[in-house]
Every structure is written in structure tokens, then in C-alpha cells.
Design a protein around this motif. Structure first.
Motif, short mmCIF file in Angstrom:
data_model
loop_
_atom_site.label_atom_id
_atom_site.label_comp_id
_atom_site.label_asym_id
_atom_site.label_seq_id
_atom_site.Cartn_x
_atom_site.Cartn_y
_atom_site.Cartn_z
N GLN A 227 -50.22 -19.04 7.61
CA GLN A 227 -49.85 -19.74 8.84
C GLN A 227 -49.37 -18.72 9.87
OE1 GLN A 227 -50.21 -23.68 8.44
NE2 GLN A 227 -51.58 -22.26 7.43
N THR A 228 -49.81 -18.89 11.11
CA THR A 228 -49.61 -17.87 12.14
C THR A 228 -48.89 -18.45 13.34
OG1 THR A 228 -51.63 -16.73 11.45
CG2 THR A 228 -50.75 -16.17 13.62
N TRP A 229 -47.71 -17.91 13.63
CA TRP A 229 -46.95 -18.30 14.82
C TRP A 229 -46.47 -17.02 15.49
CZ3 TRP A 229 -45.16 -20.47 9.97
CH2 TRP A 229 -45.71 -21.73 9.69
N ASP A 230 -47.35 -16.40 16.26
CA ASP A 230 -47.11 -15.06 16.80
C ASP A 230 -47.15 -15.04 18.32
OD1 ASP A 230 -47.13 -14.27 14.17
OD2 ASP A 230 -49.05 -13.21 14.28
N ILE A 231 -46.33 -14.17 18.91
CA ILE A 231 -46.41 -13.84 20.33
C ILE A 231 -46.42 -12.32 20.43
CG2 ILE A 231 -45.32 -13.99 22.59
CD1 ILE A 231 -44.09 -16.63 21.76
N GLU A 232 -47.49 -11.79 21.01
CA GLU A 232 -47.62 -10.34 21.19
C GLU A 232 -47.55 -10.02 22.67
OE1 GLU A 232 -51.29 -9.22 19.40
OE2 GLU A 232 -50.62 -9.65 17.35
N VAL A 233 -46.76 -8.99 23.01
CA VAL A 233 -46.55 -8.62 24.41
C VAL A 233 -46.72 -7.12 24.59
CG1 VAL A 233 -45.07 -8.92 26.43
CG2 VAL A 233 -44.77 -10.42 24.46
N GLU A 234 -47.50 -6.74 25.59
CA GLU A 234 -47.59 -5.34 26.00
C GLU A 234 -46.95 -5.21 27.37
OE1 GLU A 234 -51.64 -4.11 25.99
OE2 GLU A 234 -51.97 -4.63 23.87
N THR A 235 -46.09 -4.21 27.55
CA THR A 235 -45.39 -4.01 28.81
C THR A 235 -45.58 -2.57 29.30
OG1 THR A 235 -43.26 -3.18 27.99
CG2 THR A 235 -43.63 -5.56 27.87
N ARG A 241 -43.85 -7.71 19.14
CA ARG A 241 -44.54 -8.77 18.41
C ARG A 241 -43.50 -9.62 17.72
NH1 ARG A 241 -46.59 -9.40 13.03
NH2 ARG A 241 -48.38 -10.82 12.96
N MET A 242 -43.45 -10.89 18.13
CA MET A 242 -42.56 -11.84 17.48
C MET A 242 -43.40 -12.74 16.60
SD MET A 242 -39.48 -14.09 19.11
CE MET A 242 -40.53 -15.30 19.90
N SER A 243 -43.03 -12.87 15.33
CA SER A 243 -43.81 -13.65 14.38
C SER A 243 -42.93 -14.65 13.65
CB SER A 243 -44.52 -12.71 13.39
OG SER A 243 -43.58 -11.87 12.73
N LEU A 244 -43.57 -15.43 12.77
CA LEU A 244 -42.87 -16.47 12.00
C LEU A 244 -42.15 -17.45 12.92
CD1 LEU A 244 -41.42 -14.36 9.04
CD2 LEU A 244 -43.55 -15.68 9.11
N GLY A 245 -42.75 -17.69 14.09
CA GLY A 245 -42.18 -18.67 15.01
C GLY A 245 -40.90 -18.24 15.68
N GLY A 246 -40.55 -16.96 15.56
CA GLY A 246 -39.32 -16.46 16.19
C GLY A 246 -38.31 -15.91 15.21
N GLU A 247 -38.69 -15.81 13.93
CA GLU A 247 -37.76 -15.30 12.93
C GLU A 247 -37.88 -13.79 12.72
OE1 GLU A 247 -37.80 -17.39 9.24
OE2 GLU A 247 -37.78 -19.36 10.20
N ARG A 248 -38.93 -13.18 13.24
CA ARG A 248 -39.15 -11.74 13.01
C ARG A 248 -39.59 -11.09 14.32
NH1 ARG A 248 -40.57 -8.28 8.61
NH2 ARG A 248 -41.99 -6.61 9.22
N GLU A 258 -34.89 -9.31 11.72
CA GLU A 258 -35.46 -10.33 10.85
C GLU A 258 -34.39 -11.37 10.61
OE1 GLU A 258 -38.70 -10.58 7.32
OE2 GLU A 258 -37.37 -8.84 7.35
N GLY A 259 -34.63 -12.57 11.09
CA GLY A 259 -33.63 -13.62 10.99
C GLY A 259 -33.97 -14.63 9.91
#
Length: 307
Positions: A227-235, A241-248, A258-259
Motif C-alpha cells: 500500500q502506497t501513501w507517498d508525497i515526493e517533493v523536489e525543491t 519524501r513523506m511515506s506511510l501517509g505521514g508517518e515517515r 519515523e513516527g
């Protein structure tokens, strides 16, 4: 002072998230449950909201963990009875309903809270802070999960107002609208509808960023692998890269934090704080993106879906 709370809707999300969060917070006392088909050990049970309001006038707060289609009627009835109201996401099946509830809460002088649980994931504040001093070049959301795993047999999600893949997708949008230091708007959407269903099973979204960043989201409810809940950002100064819906959270490929899953505990802490301050929180920015997707979306028919 401990607030007396009633939980309406005793389904999977109530048992997995709401009830443990309530029991874990000394500001709350779970006094009653409203459900036609289920009960909670140790608390009063009522089949309808009317029965609750008639028999337990001492209860101050009603938390609604029911599908969005009937939520307006329940919320309006609770508000008119002078109760504070928590709304499980999405807060309604239309923006008009949500604005009407916000106005009613103000008129009644009570608190209303449109909860976006993914905003309260452990790493969301960290990503927000990191982005505040950077220029975004590219942002990509990938929210892919198996509907059979998370919504087994739940037909309401395929009916008008149920939102289909936007039921989980709005979680990603709630994070997006929280962490960005400015507003963006939707410019294009491609929505895949099973030919036997009224709501989409997949969606691809494109956003207009005022700084010209490439910003998109990909939602899919047919994902049977991890299961994939990722947000990747380049600045302009690194990537995240935030994954696990916001836990990592990873910064430049290195684990930064890592929360754990504290989302619903944080929601009930936020509701307690709102009550003490005499305030409401009805931010509807994630809902606006969903409504725009249905308005702008190009509809594509795909294979029938069956549980």
C-alpha cells in the motif's frame, strides 16, 4: 472538565480509531453509542440520534463516524440540540452542506470540527516547516491502495456522495493543503469510473502552482501490492519524501523522522482545545479540490468492480 461524548456509527473506523483515541484522552468520556446494528461495551446504546438526544441531554459532544451521505441530517439535528459536533472526513457530501453546518454551528454558539485525520500524522508538521523556506520545483502524490482491504463490502463508497477513490485521496489532499505555504488549484483531472459504479476507482490530478512547479496526484483503488501513501517533493534546496501517509519522512534520501499512528488521538486533542477556546475549525480546502475534480474531470469508463 471531562466532556461527555456520544459516538454515532460503530463501524470499522470507529472501533479501530475513534474508540481507542477517546479512551486514551482524559478530556473525554465516551458515554453513549448510536447504531442500529452495533454497540460498545460499557456505554449506553441507542438505535437513533433522536433517542440519544431525548434520553441523554447531559452529553455535550457528538462525534459522527458515519458515511457522508446521511451526515448532514445527523449533524444539523445535533447542532440544533446545542451539541458540539465532530465530523469524520469528508465533512459532508457537498460543499453547500458543509457551509450550511458551519453557519448553523455559529448560530447555535457551539463548536464544529471538520476533521482531517491525515493532517495530524506525525511527520506532517516537519514537512510543512521544511517547505516553508524552500521553492518547490516538483511535487508528486501517489496514493494507491486496495479498496477490498480497507472498505470490504462497503457499497456506500460507490454511490453518489461516497466519493469513490477520493475517500482515501482526500487524505492526501488534506496533507497537501496543510503543508504548502500557498494555495494551488486544480487544472485537470482524469477520472476512471467502473462501468457499474457511480464513483471513480482511480484519478489523476494536475495542479496549477503559482510558482510554476510541476504538481500532480495519482490515486488508485486497485493496488494489490504494498500500500502506497507517498508525497515526493523536489525543491531548490533538496528533496523530501513523506511515506506511510505521514508517518515517515526522508530528507535528501536520509531518514529524518519515523513516527507512529497518533492521528485520531491528535484529532480528539484538537477538539478538546477547540471547546476550551470556544472556537470551530471547518477548513474545507481539501473538499474544494475534490469538487473541482468532479467538475473538471474527464470521465473514462473502465472494467466493472465487484467485491
Amino acid at each position: 472538565m471531562t466532556e461527555k461524548l456520544a459516538l454515532v456509527g460503530i463501524g470499522k473506523i470507529a472501533r479501530d480509531q475513534h474508540i481507542p483515541a477517546i479512551h486514551g484522552n482524559p478530556d473525554w468520556s465516551l458515554e453513549a453509542a448510536v447504531s442500529r446494528h452495533a454497540a460498545v461495551d460499557g456505554v449506553d446504546h441507542f438505535a437513533t440520534l433522536d433517542e440519544l438526544l431525548q434520553n441523554r441531554p447531559d452529553i455535550t459532544t457528538v462525534s459522527l463516524a458515519i458515511p457522508p451521505q446521511p451526515r448532514f441530517e445527523y449533524a444539523a439535528k445535533a447542532l440544533k440540540a446545542g451539541k458540539h459536533v465532530m465530523l469524520e472526513k469528508p465533512p459532508g457530501q457537498s460543499l453547500a452542506e458543509c457551509y450550511a453546518l458551519e453557519a448553523l454551528a455559529k448560530e447555535q454558539g457551539v463548536t464544529i470540527f471538520a476533521t482531517w485525520h491525515s493532517r495530524y500524522a506525525d511527520c506532517v508538521p516537519d514537512l510543512k516547516d521544511w517547505l516553508s523556506s524552500r521553492t518547490i520545483k516538483r511535487l508528486k502524490i501517489s496514493w494507491k491502495e486496495d479498496v477490498r482491504r480497507w472498505h470490504p463490502g462497503q457499497e456506500w463508497i460507490w454511490e453518489p456522495g461516497g466519493m469513490g477513490v477520493f475517500d482515501p485521496g482526500i487524505n492526501a489532499l488534506s496533507i497537501l493543503t496543510e503543508v504548502l505555504p500557498y494555495r494551488v488549484h486544480l487544472s485537470q483531472a482524469i477520472l476512471e469510473f467502473p462501468e457499474n459504479r457511480a464513483t471513480p476507482i482511480a484519478a489523476k490530478l494536475t495542479f496549477v502552482d503559482p510558482g510554476g512547479a510541476d504538481m500532480s496526484a495519482d490515486f488508485d483503488w486497485r493496488h494489490e501490492g504494498p500500500q502506497t501513501w507517498d508525497i515526493e517533493v523536489e525543491t531548490d534546496r533538496g528533496s523530501a519524501r513523506m511515506s506511510l501517509g505521514g508517518e515517515r519522512l526522508e530528507i535528501d534520501g536520509v531518514l529524518a523522522k519515523e513516527g507512529a499512528n497518533h492521528e485520531y488521538a491528535n484529532l480528539y486533542a484538537r477538539m478538546a482545545a477547540l471547546l476550551k477556546a470556544g472556537e470551530s475549525d471547518m477548513d474545507l480546502s481539501p473538499m474544494i479540490h475534490v469538487c473541482d475534480a468532479f467538475s473538471l474531470g474527464r470521465r473514462i469508463a473502465t472494467d466493472p468492480f465487484h467485491f
